[in-house]
Design a protein around this motif. Structure first.
Motif, PDB file in Angstrom:
ATOM      1  N   GLY A  40       0.807  -1.213   0.000  1.00 38.90           N
ATOM      2  CA  GLY A  40       0.000   0.000   0.000  1.00 38.90           C
ATOM      3  C   GLY A  40       0.837   1.259   0.000  1.00 38.90           C
ATOM      4  N   LEU A  41       0.179   2.385  -0.199  1.00 34.37           N
ATOM      5  CA  LEU A  41       0.845   3.678  -0.087  1.00 34.37           C
ATOM      6  C   LEU A  41       1.215   3.940   1.363  1.00 34.37           C
ATOM      7  N   ILE A  42       2.280   4.717   1.555  1.00 37.15           N
ATOM      8  CA  ILE A  42       2.661   5.105   2.911  1.00 37.15           C
ATOM      9  C   ILE A  42       2.834   6.613   3.048  1.00 37.15           C
ATOM     10  N   ALA A  43       3.171   7.295   1.959  1.00 39.49           N
ATOM     11  CA  ALA A  43       3.414   8.731   2.056  1.00 39.49           C
ATOM     12  C   ALA A  43       3.317   9.363   0.674  1.00 39.49           C
ATOM     13  N   SER A  44       3.195  10.678   0.649  1.00 37.82           N
ATOM     14  CA  SER A  44       3.188  11.389  -0.626  1.00 37.82           C
ATOM     15  C   SER A  44       3.735  12.793  -0.442  1.00 37.82           C
ATOM     16  N   GLN A  45       4.180  13.335  -1.543  1.00 37.20           N
ATOM     17  CA  GLN A  45       4.735  14.684  -1.557  1.00 37.20           C
ATOM     18  C   GLN A  45       4.155  15.424  -2.757  1.00 37.20           C
ATOM     19  N   PRO A  46       3.579  16.606  -2.546  1.00 36.49           N
ATOM     20  CA  PRO A  46       3.050  17.352  -3.686  1.00 36.49           C
ATOM     21  C   PRO A  46       4.169  17.944  -4.527  1.00 36.49           C
ATOM     22  N   MET A  47       3.808  18.365  -5.731  1.00 36.66           N
ATOM     23  CA  MET A  47       4.745  19.066  -6.601  1.00 36.66           C
ATOM     24  C   MET A  47       4.302  20.519  -6.740  1.00 36.66           C
ATOM     25  N   ILE A  48       5.256  21.389  -6.977  1.00 35.69           N
ATOM     26  CA  ILE A  48       4.977  22.819  -7.030  1.00 35.69           C
ATOM     27  C   ILE A  48       5.495  23.398  -8.336  1.00 35.69           C
ATOM     28  N   LEU A  49       4.658  24.182  -9.012  1.00 40.49           N
ATOM     29  CA  LEU A  49       5.088  24.916 -10.208  1.00 40.49           C
ATOM     30  C   LEU A  49       5.683  26.241  -9.760  1.00 40.49           C
ATOM     31  N   CYS A  50       6.921  26.467 -10.167  1.00 38.42           N
ATOM     32  CA  CYS A  50       7.643  27.690  -9.775  1.00 38.42           C
ATOM     33  C   CYS A  50       8.145  28.440 -11.003  1.00 38.42           C
ATOM     34  N   VAL A  51       8.316  29.733 -10.821  1.00 42.19           N
ATOM     35  CA  VAL A  51       8.926  30.597 -11.837  1.00 42.19           C
ATOM     36  C   VAL A  51      10.049  31.381 -11.165  1.00 42.19           C
ATOM     37  N   PRO A  52      10.962  31.955 -11.952  1.00 44.69           N
ATOM     38  CA  PRO A  52      12.030  32.756 -11.345  1.00 44.69           C
ATOM     39  C   PRO A  52      11.450  33.920 -10.538  1.00 44.69           C
ATOM     40  N   LYS A  53      12.200  34.370  -9.559  1.00 43.31           N
ATOM     41  CA  LYS A  53      11.684  35.421  -8.679  1.00 43.31           C
ATOM     42  C   LYS A  53      11.441  36.730  -9.419  1.00 43.31           C
ATOM     43  N   ASN A  54      12.147  36.951 -10.541  1.00 46.26           N
ATOM     44  CA  ASN A  54      11.954  38.178 -11.317  1.00 46.26           C
ATOM     45  C   ASN A  54      10.974  37.996 -12.472  1.00 46.26           C
ATOM     46  N   SER A  55      10.253  36.883 -12.482  1.00 54.30           N
ATOM     47  CA  SER A  55       9.256  36.652 -13.535  1.00 54.30           C
ATOM     48  C   SER A  55       8.167  37.721 -13.461  1.00 54.30           C
ATOM     49  N   PRO A  56       7.679  38.199 -14.602  1.00 51.09           N
ATOM     50  CA  PRO A  56       6.594  39.188 -14.581  1.00 51.09           C
ATOM     51  C   PRO A  56       5.236  38.577 -14.230  1.00 51.09           C
ATOM     52  N   HIS A  57       5.161  37.241 -14.137  1.00 51.82           N
ATOM     53  CA  HIS A  57       3.879  36.569 -13.950  1.00 51.82           C
ATOM     54  C   HIS A  57       3.646  36.278 -12.468  1.00 51.82           C
ATOM     55  N   GLN A  58       2.543  36.823 -11.966  1.00 54.85           N
ATOM     56  CA  GLN A  58       2.218  36.688 -10.549  1.00 54.85           C
ATOM     57  C   GLN A  58       1.245  35.537 -10.282  1.00 54.85           C
ATOM     58  N   THR A  59       0.524  35.103 -11.298  1.00 57.13           N
ATOM     59  CA  THR A  59      -0.450  34.015 -11.133  1.00 57.13           C
ATOM     60  C   THR A  59      -0.264  32.992 -12.237  1.00 57.13           C
ATOM     61  N   LEU A  60      -0.844  31.817 -12.016  1.00 57.77           N
ATOM     62  CA  LEU A  60      -0.758  30.766 -13.026  1.00 57.77           C
ATOM     63  C   LEU A  60      -1.488  31.187 -14.297  1.00 57.77           C
ATOM     64  N   GLY A  61      -2.619  31.886 -14.159  1.00 59.39           N
ATOM     65  CA  GLY A  61      -3.360  32.364 -15.323  1.00 59.39           C
ATOM     66  C   GLY A  61      -2.531  33.295 -16.178  1.00 59.39           C
ATOM     67  N   GLU A  62      -1.776  34.180 -15.539  1.00 55.38           N
ATOM     68  CA  GLU A  62      -0.914  35.112 -16.287  1.00 55.38           C
ATOM     69  C   GLU A  62       0.179  34.340 -17.031  1.00 55.38           C
ATOM     70  N   TRP A  63       0.754  33.345 -16.354  1.00 54.80           N
ATOM     71  CA  TRP A  63       1.823  32.574 -16.986  1.00 54.80           C
ATOM     72  C   TRP A  63       1.283  31.811 -18.189  1.00 54.80           C
ATOM     73  N   VAL A  64       0.124  31.179 -18.068  1.00 52.01           N
ATOM     74  CA  VAL A  64      -0.462  30.420 -19.170  1.00 52.01           C
ATOM     75  C   VAL A  64      -0.779  31.339 -20.347  1.00 52.01           C
ATOM     76  N   ALA A  65      -1.325  32.518 -20.057  1.00 48.98           N
ATOM     77  CA  ALA A  65      -1.639  33.472 -21.128  1.00 48.98           C
ATOM     78  C   ALA A  65      -0.381  33.864 -21.893  1.00 48.98           C
ATOM     79  N   ALA A  66       0.717  34.074 -21.170  1.00 46.14           N
ATOM     80  CA  ALA A  66       1.982  34.430 -21.823  1.00 46.14           C
ATOM     81  C   ALA A  66       2.524  33.266 -22.639  1.00 46.14           C
ATOM     82  N   ALA A  67       2.391  32.045 -22.099  1.00 43.78           N
ATOM     83  CA  ALA A  67       2.903  30.863 -22.794  1.00 43.78           C
ATOM     84  C   ALA A  67       2.152  30.593 -24.093  1.00 43.78           C
TER      85      ALA A  67
END
Length: 325
Positions: free
Chosen positions: A122-149
């Motif tokens: 069985g499962l015993i543990a899990s770890q989530p994953m995180i989407l990150c951007v550089p600290k100087n990225s102009p995108h503040q939200t995931l929606g902004e990043w997707v629109a730019a992409a």
């Protein structure tokens, strides 16, 4: 001449032997000796760290040694192969990740039958994953990043810490959900990929929480989404993909498997031991330091879960045409 007393002792021993074997097979006296926990990754990684935390607790709970044996190589295949060949007696178990039991079978030729070689404790543990951007990225939200992409003149790339890895496939799952095609920059491992994102060589990375959370907290990376179904206790301020309109739920699941043929009572006993160890307050605290949370299931839930995970990642691999060279 054989004395009656000796004959009686011999007869009693012969009669009691099957009873002792049945008692051991029932799981009631298990474990009667040390148990090897094979980790198919090198020492020092997050899976290894989780296995060692659990091994420490299991050893104290049972009075027997639970010993971690790192057998790294070939994307986990070497460790899996060794357990597939082991005696099915409950004294060799595998601490594996979703990348090895649900992704590798659709990317690599395997020297074992992934569907038949193992039984899931069985499962015993899990770890989530995180989407990150550089600290100087102009995108503040995931929606902004997707629109730019999605802009025709977009030249953004994402950091890939290893073709066929769980983070790579999670990234491709997200890009598919968002309707984005994007080039990746390949790195040898997670740490160089994170460093490359911090240096703006890549404009996005999806990585296991343990590898990026300290950098998010220090301000060196900006988190835009976390892959848990609901807000995660490891980073409650980070919004999920789902709440931002993207059907992406992914976890770096850690599970325990044993060789096929392991008696069912021993499988159930192992499950009881691992669940107790993983959910103990002290263990929760130690796992939290690795951005990992207990996630457990009963052995009878394994087959449905494993089938669903294999189907999910097989579809991602095929639809995104992912191949390991």
């Amino acid at each position: 001449m054989l004395h009656r007393r000796a004959l009686g002792a011999t007869t009693l021993a012969l009669l009691s032997a099957p009873l002792a074997l049945r008692a051991q097979g029932s799981g009631g006296s298990y474990p009667a000796g040390n148990v090897t926990l094979v980790v198919p990754w090198a020492a020092g990684g997050s899976t290894d760290a989780v296995a060692r935390i659990l091994a420490d607790r299991l050893s104290r709970d049972t009075g027997r040694g639970f010993v971690v044996d790192n057998r790294a190589g070939a994307n986990g295949v070497i460790g899996f192969s060794s357990v597939a060949r082991a005696r099915p007696d409950g004294y060799t178990a595998l601490v594996g990740t979703v990348s090895t039991y649900a992704m590798a079978p659709h990317l690599l030729p395997l020297p074992y039958d992934n569907d038949r070689a193992f039984v899931g404790v069985g499962l015993i543990a899990s770890q989530p994953m995180i989407l990150c951007v550089p600290k100087n990225s102009p995108h503040q939200t995931l929606g902004e990043w997707v629109a730019a992409a999605k802009r025709p003149d977009n030249r953004m790339v994402y950091a890939n810490s290893g073709t066929g890895s769980s983070t790579h496939l999670a990234t491709e799952l997200f890009l598919s959900a968002a309707g984005i095609t994007m080039t990746d920059v390949g790195y040898r491992a997670g740490a160089p990929a994170v460093q490359g994102t911090m240096a703006n060589e890549a404009q996005m990375i999806i990585q296991a929480a343990s590898g990026v959370l300290p950098l998010i907290q220090s301000g060196d990376l900006r988190a835009l989404a976390i892959s848990s179904a609901d807000r995660s206790a490891v980073a409650p301020s980070i919004p999920t993909f789902k709440e931002q309109g993207f059907d992406v739920v992914v976890a770096e699941h850690i599970a325990v498997l044993v060789p096929a043929g392991t008696p069912e009572p021993i499988v159930r006993r192992l499950n009881e031991l691992f669940v107790a160890a993983a959910t103990a307050p002290e263990t929760r605290e130690r796992l939290a330091a690795l951005a990992t949370v207990p996630e457990t299931m009963r052995p009878e839930e394994w087959n449905a879960y494993n089938t669903a995970e294999n189907a999910k990642w097989r579809d991602v691999i095929r639809s995104r045409n992912i191949r390991v060279q």
